[in-house]
Design a protein around this motif. Sequence first.
Motif, PDB file in Angstrom:
ATOM      1  N   UNK A  64      14.120   1.840  -4.707  1.00 53.86           N
ATOM      2  CA  UNK A  64      12.786   1.879  -4.416  1.00 53.86           C
ATOM      3  C   UNK A  64      11.714   2.692  -4.951  1.00 53.86           C
ATOM      4  N   UNK A  65      12.017   4.131  -4.860  1.00 52.49           N
ATOM      5  CA  UNK A  65      11.382   5.266  -5.525  1.00 52.49           C
ATOM      6  C   UNK A  65      11.309   4.987  -7.044  1.00 52.49           C
ATOM      7  N   UNK A  66      12.326   4.786  -7.452  1.00 51.84           N
ATOM      8  CA  UNK A  66      12.361   4.497  -9.085  1.00 51.84           C
ATOM      9  C   UNK A  66      11.596   3.494  -9.451  1.00 51.84           C
ATOM     10  N   UNK A  67      11.508   2.263  -8.748  1.00 51.34           N
ATOM     11  CA  UNK A  67      10.810   1.250  -9.131  1.00 51.34           C
ATOM     12  C   UNK A  67       9.248   1.557  -9.017  1.00 51.34           C
ATOM     13  N   UNK A  68       8.995   2.075  -8.038  1.00 48.56           N
ATOM     14  CA  UNK A  68       7.745   2.719  -7.935  1.00 48.56           C
ATOM     15  C   UNK A  68       6.961   3.562  -8.989  1.00 48.56           C
ATOM     16  N   UNK A  69       7.934   4.579  -9.245  1.00 48.58           N
ATOM     17  CA  UNK A  69       7.633   5.676 -10.182  1.00 48.58           C
ATOM     18  C   UNK A  69       7.413   5.232 -11.650  1.00 48.58           C
ATOM     19  N   UNK A  93       0.739  -1.166   0.027  1.00 46.56           N
ATOM     20  CA  UNK A  93      -0.159  -0.219  -0.030  1.00 46.56           C
ATOM     21  C   UNK A  93       0.940   1.014  -0.219  1.00 46.56           C
ATOM     22  N   UNK A  94       0.166   2.545  -0.364  1.00 49.27           N
ATOM     23  CA  UNK A  94       1.128   3.567  -0.283  1.00 49.27           C
ATOM     24  C   UNK A  94       1.718   3.941   0.991  1.00 49.27           C
ATOM     25  N   UNK A  95       0.864   3.934   1.949  1.00 48.39           N
ATOM     26  CA  UNK A  95       1.480   4.040   3.306  1.00 48.39           C
ATOM     27  C   UNK A  95       2.674   3.381   3.520  1.00 48.39           C
ATOM     28  N   UNK A  96       2.691   2.048   3.281  1.00 44.96           N
ATOM     29  CA  UNK A  96       3.817   1.029   3.585  1.00 44.96           C
ATOM     30  C   UNK A  96       4.996   1.385   2.568  1.00 44.96           C
ATOM     31  N   UNK A  97       4.686   2.056   1.702  1.00 47.04           N
ATOM     32  CA  UNK A  97       5.833   2.675   0.599  1.00 47.04           C
ATOM     33  C   UNK A  97       6.476   3.701   1.240  1.00 47.04           C
ATOM     34  N   UNK A  98       5.617   4.627   1.678  1.00 48.66           N
ATOM     35  CA  UNK A  98       6.161   5.896   2.552  1.00 48.66           C
ATOM     36  C   UNK A  98       6.877   5.269   3.594  1.00 48.66           C
ATOM     37  N   UNK A  99       6.586   4.526   4.320  1.00 48.42           N
ATOM     38  CA  UNK A  99       7.258   3.790   5.891  1.00 48.42           C
ATOM     39  C   UNK A  99       8.791   3.369   5.246  1.00 48.42           C
ATOM     40  N   UNK A 100       8.947   2.533   4.139  1.00 49.07           N
ATOM     41  CA  UNK A 100       9.962   1.798   3.701  1.00 49.07           C
ATOM     42  C   UNK A 100      10.968   3.019   3.203  1.00 49.07           C
ATOM     43  N   UNK A 101      10.441   4.029   2.517  1.00 53.45           N
ATOM     44  CA  UNK A 101      11.336   5.233   2.026  1.00 53.45           C
ATOM     45  C   UNK A 101      11.787   5.856   3.432  1.00 53.45           C
ATOM     46  N   UNK A 102      11.072   6.060   4.468  1.00 54.40           N
ATOM     47  CA  UNK A 102      11.365   6.647   5.331  1.00 54.40           C
ATOM     48  C   UNK A 102      12.383   6.034   6.243  1.00 54.40           C
ATOM     49  N   UNK A 103      12.462   4.706   6.307  1.00 52.44           N
ATOM     50  CA  UNK A 103      13.324   3.838   7.226  1.00 52.44           C
ATOM     51  C   UNK A 103      14.672   3.888   6.221  1.00 52.44           C
ATOM     52  N   UNK A 104      14.559   4.038   4.757  1.00 56.07           N
ATOM     53  CA  UNK A 104      15.861   4.001   4.113  1.00 56.07           C
ATOM     54  C   UNK A 104      16.536   5.155   4.459  1.00 56.07           C
TER      55      UNK A 104
END
Length: 801
Positions: free
Chosen positions: A220-225, A197-208
């Motif tokens: 990760x951000x490029x793969x999502x985009x 989900x989008x929230x999990x994506x945001x969380x993992x980016x924050x952890x990174x």
Amino acid sequence: MPPKKIPFYKRRGGQKGAASTPPESVQGEISFTLTDEHAAAMKVTDSYVIKCLPDYRRRVMRFIKFLKDHYSTGPNNLYDQLVFELTPDDLKDETRHYHKATHDLRYNLIPSEIVHAFLSGELQYKDKKNKTEYSNDHKRKYHDALLYCSQFADEENGPVTATYKVEMKSYLDSLEKQSAAARSNGKMDERDADPWCFTLFMLICTWAVETGNIFVWAFLVLQWSIMGRCCNVDAIGLHNFKAENDSVVFCLDTNKKDQKGEKVTEKHCYANPLKPVISLFLVLGVYLSLFQSKFKKKKDGTSSDKLFRAKGRDGSSSNTYCKSLRKMLAKKWEIVWAHSIRMGHFNPHGTRKGAAVHVTTATMEPPPIPSVLLRGEWSMGKVIEVYWRYSQLGDTYLGRCLAGLFPDQPQFGILPPHFTVGSDNPYVKEGMRACFGVILDNFGHCGCEGALLLFLASIVYHSDEGGFLMETIANNPNHPFMDIPILSNKELLKNLRDVVTTDPTPLIMVEATGVPQTVKLQDRLREFSDEIREFRKEFEDLKLSLPDMMKNAVDEKIKEAGQVSPGMVIERLDEVSKVVTTEMSKQFDCRFQALEDRLDGMYGLSGAGRSDEFAAVQGGEVQDVVQRPEAHLYKSYSYQDPFASATKRHLTDWDVPETFSFPSPTPLLESAWKAWLIGYPHLRHKNGDTITATPVRPLRLLKHGRLPSKVKKKYDNSWKVMLDLMEEEVHDEIKNKPVNEIDTAFLDSTFARAMVGVSRKYPQFEEKKTWKIGTCSKEIKTSNAKAKKRKADALANSTLV
């Protein structure tokens, strides 16, 4: 899949190892032998196959092991009939793609029943004790491996027969039904990735970011985009992207089902200044500036433009990413599972699935489905792919949604951070060299410079005190962000901040792309709502100030008369009350009528398009009512003029915003005429992070008593004198012309006719149409003064006579 045509140099003589000698050819009566160099080049070209062929060879070897274990002795000795050992010459033949295989099959002799037994028996259970079956996809891939590898067999051993294909088709249908039954009983070993989900994506980016894992963050951000597979991101190089308007366009070389690269599509990606942790432009800018050394030339003079690959090896970065991601989440699994990820179903491929789910379900007006399918490189069917192949407009909308911008929320059409000056600006040049100098030296020819310019602007935009980069460094002084080259040069950073913005910039970035009309309408409705709230606030303020106004009126009457009586007080209160109520009623009527007209204008309604407001019934016929241009909604502004005279200090209602001043330098006459008829509808004021619309009505509709003193002085002296004369010449044309219908042609035609009329009265304007508005007004006042003096002199002379 149709059998692959075997090149002639594999077929000649029908013997194994024949390809190791230069092939001969006969074309009619002409005979020739290829040189060793050309034969080797042909082998290299023919060696390009699907990347999963090594996995297929491993599956064939497992089938061979099954034959050896169960059918290699006695009357059921199929092993010796179907299997042969590969010779050293076979293994050296690069066109066969044996990889690590030691044996191969006589594919044209394989009976379908033995494959049935292998799939239903050997591959039925992954865990016999718990009766857990393999998934249907896992079994089907063994059948695919036999079909595909048979294409590389020589004429003596392959490919598989047509009878085999027919019998396997009906069997695979039954196998799929068996797998469905096992799945319903919870006895299926499924390892499919659950969508993030989008929230999990945001969380993992924050952890990174928090752990300083810039590689995982960028990957990760490029793969999502781009909504791609890990292998797609692995292969991306500097030549795969370029800047286009307010987006960066990525175009892959190949994809899973198109190894020739014939059907790859462009993917428009956008920045998200509101959520920097997932803003692609910032992410790639930081990553490339920190790891630009990987693009340096090696000792042999070569270099790779791949963003993530280590030493340019296929798959190296995707493997590293998967391992690093799991390591980073080692202590976060409980949080991950809480976001609808089943245990055992977390996989980097969930990014691709999650992106597709997000853009199609996060809004009631999702991007076009063909655009989603083409961006994800999913098949739509041959006919649809032919006719719906091009979907650039839908892809821009999709790109904004993937950037984390929500169509139902404000600022969906926000522009990326960009410079208000060109790339030739010395500060911009210095910043580009500091962050991307190595890339520009070795790969500047790839066309990525425009994208790098946007990446640099994002770094600068988020580097202010309290911004994302500085806040992260403040929380962790040893963070990799400390090594971003430009952050150590405070003077350069300050100069660059002065020329970076997200506001529209003429000639550089004027308008946002990928914003549907419905979203624009929502934004305008929000503006209307804000204006209504502001008007209500003004009304409440007026009610609060009414007693003071009454008191001041009585005080003025006392000062004038020197004494006071009850009748005088009542008389004065009545006067003030009438003024206030008249003004309030006038503002109510004007604003709400104008609001109504503006809302109708948004949807293109006019004339008979409205049943009761724009039409009147007379004699049974509907007649259009002419719309007055003054009915357009023009915002008024509430503040106190610090330069007002003592008698006007109490005035707080103005036609222009507090920050308004006439353009400097003074515009040419033609530009002033445009403002006279249209005003400044797109004027904006930025206060900190808040951008407020501060439109100014057509200057010809400005009321003399509703202008602050400084604006009024310049309006009277430099603008109104000339423009009033021009309006007199074309008054009939503009008096009933709605402002939203005034276009360039109307402006040009009215300007030309107005100048003809003015030139009759003031001949000096016949050749001076390029004067500035202030010069024109001054010339008219001078001419009027001279004419007045001549008239006075003539009158005086006549009196003397």
